[in-house]
Design an enzyme around this catalytic site. Structure first.
Site, PDB file in Angstrom:
ATOM      1  N   SER A  88     115.515  20.898  14.268  1.00 44.12           N
ATOM      2  CA  SER A  88     114.787  21.815  14.943  1.00 44.12           C
ATOM      3  C   SER A  88     116.346  22.669  15.866  1.00 44.12           C
ATOM      4  CB  SER A  88     113.494  21.463  16.127  1.00 44.12           C
ATOM      5  OG  SER A  88     112.571  19.713  15.436  1.00 44.12           O
TER       6      SER A  88
HETATM    7  N1  SAH Z   1     113.081  16.099  15.974  1.00 38.04           N
HETATM    8  C1  SAH Z   1     113.969  15.561  14.325  1.00 38.04           C
HETATM    9  C2  SAH Z   1     113.839  16.957  13.883  1.00 38.04           C
HETATM   10  C3  SAH Z   1     111.785  16.855  13.206  1.00 38.04           C
HETATM   11  S1  SAH Z   1     111.349  16.883  11.647  1.00 38.04           S
HETATM   12  C4  SAH Z   1     115.201  16.358  15.095  1.00 38.04           C
HETATM   13  O1  SAH Z   1     115.772  16.241  15.947  1.00 38.04           O
HETATM   14  O2  SAH Z   1     116.347  16.493  14.038  1.00 38.04           O
HETATM   15  C5  SAH Z   1     109.879  16.088  11.880  1.00 38.04           C
HETATM   16  C6  SAH Z   1     109.809  15.096  11.554  1.00 38.04           C
HETATM   17  O3  SAH Z   1     108.913  14.322  11.485  1.00 38.04           O
HETATM   18  C7  SAH Z   1     110.173  14.475  10.201  1.00 38.04           C
HETATM   19  O4  SAH Z   1     111.491  14.141  10.176  1.00 38.04           O
HETATM   20  C8  SAH Z   1     109.494  13.482   9.242  1.00 38.04           C
HETATM   21  O5  SAH Z   1     109.481  12.690   8.444  1.00 38.04           O
HETATM   22  C9  SAH Z   1     108.816  13.234  10.829  1.00 38.04           C
HETATM   23  N2  SAH Z   1     106.947  12.969  10.789  1.00 38.04           N
HETATM   24  C10 SAH Z   1     106.371  13.509  10.437  1.00 38.04           C
HETATM   25  N3  SAH Z   1     105.187  12.842  10.382  1.00 38.04           N
HETATM   26  C11 SAH Z   1     105.226  12.156  10.942  1.00 38.04           C
HETATM   27  C12 SAH Z   1     104.289  10.838  11.313  1.00 38.04           C
HETATM   28  N4  SAH Z   1     102.701  10.455  11.003  1.00 38.04           N
HETATM   29  N5  SAH Z   1     104.598   9.769  11.683  1.00 38.04           N
HETATM   30  C13 SAH Z   1     106.414   9.895  12.426  1.00 38.04           C
HETATM   31  N6  SAH Z   1     106.932  10.896  12.132  1.00 38.04           N
HETATM   32  C14 SAH Z   1     106.504  11.968  11.490  1.00 38.04           C
END
Ligand code: SAH
Length: 198
Positions: free
Chosen positions: A54
């Site tokens: 992010s």
């Molecule tokens: N917080 C992260 C970036 C998040 S991007 C950082 O600091 O790098 C969002 C993430 O959510 C992705 O890796 C995606 O695979 C995950 N995601 C999406 N749906 C999800 C779910 N239902 N359960 C767990 N992870 C999920």
């Protein structure tokens, strides 16, 4: 580069502990090596599996909205690179972070180890179900956008607890939930752009 980012963040974020946490977590250790030079720019970057780390401003805003003081137990949904979890980890007692892609969770574990973060517990699975074994949480951070906030997450919010999540209906906005004496209070905030919550 770091100073420029912090100056940008200061225009939108007032919580000094949050700004210090952003300054202290080496974001370059959480992005692919070939992108390390861009790590202190205020931009999302690809981290593999079609996902992104992010934007620092959004990470800082979400941390600020959770009103963290230091003793909280926090759930983080969507570990990705582990960066957001590492920032949270500097602000609270312990973070539980759930990611659906095993490869991303494994990379996040390495990133957290390499940056000496030891108060984050990682799990691979569906974060929309929360983390029942460690619930309830004083704060919940959701880093992927769904059409609604998963019910299980609301249920795992402790009395007085705060939850922040991007919610997509027509447009994407950050939504803040607070479990007050009269139930869940909901506030819709600024527009954001997150990958989908699956
Ligand atoms: N917080 C992260 C970036 C998040 S991007 C950082 O600091 O790098 C969002 C993430 O959510 C992705 O890796 C995606 O695979 C995950 N995601 C999406 N749906 C999800 C779910 N239902 N359960 C767990 N992870 C999920």
């Amino acid at each position: 580069m770091k100073d420029k980012l912090l100056a940008t963040l200061r225009k939108h974020v007032v919580d000094e502990r949050v700004l210090q946490a952003i300054a202290a977590v080496p974001r370059d250790a959480f992005v692919p090596q070939e992108l390390a030079e861009q790590a202190w720019e205020n931009a999302p970057l690809p981290i593999g599996c079609g996902q992104t780390i992010s934007q620092p401003l959004v990470v800082a805003r979400m941390c600020e909205l959770l009103e963290l003081e230091g003793d909280e137990r926090v759930l983080d949904v969507g570990t990705g690179s582990g960066y957001h979890a590492a920032v949270l980890a500097r602000l609270v007692a312990h973070v539980w972070s759930v990611e659906r892609h095993a490869a991303l969770s494994a990379a996040a574990a390495r990133n957290l180890q390499a940056t000496d973060v030891h108060n984050v517990t990682l799990a691979v699975g569906d974060g929309t179900r929360g983390f029942p074994d460690a619930a309830p949480f004083d704060a919940i951070n959701v880093a992927a956008a769904g059409a609604e906030i998963p019910h299980a997450l609301e249920e795992q919010l402790a009395p007085g607890g705060r939850l922040v999540a991007p919610v997509e209906n027509g447009e994407q906005r950050l939504v803040l939930l607070r479990r007050g004496a009269a139930g869940l209070e909901r506030t819709s905030l600024e527009r954001v752009r997150f990958v989908p919550l699956i």
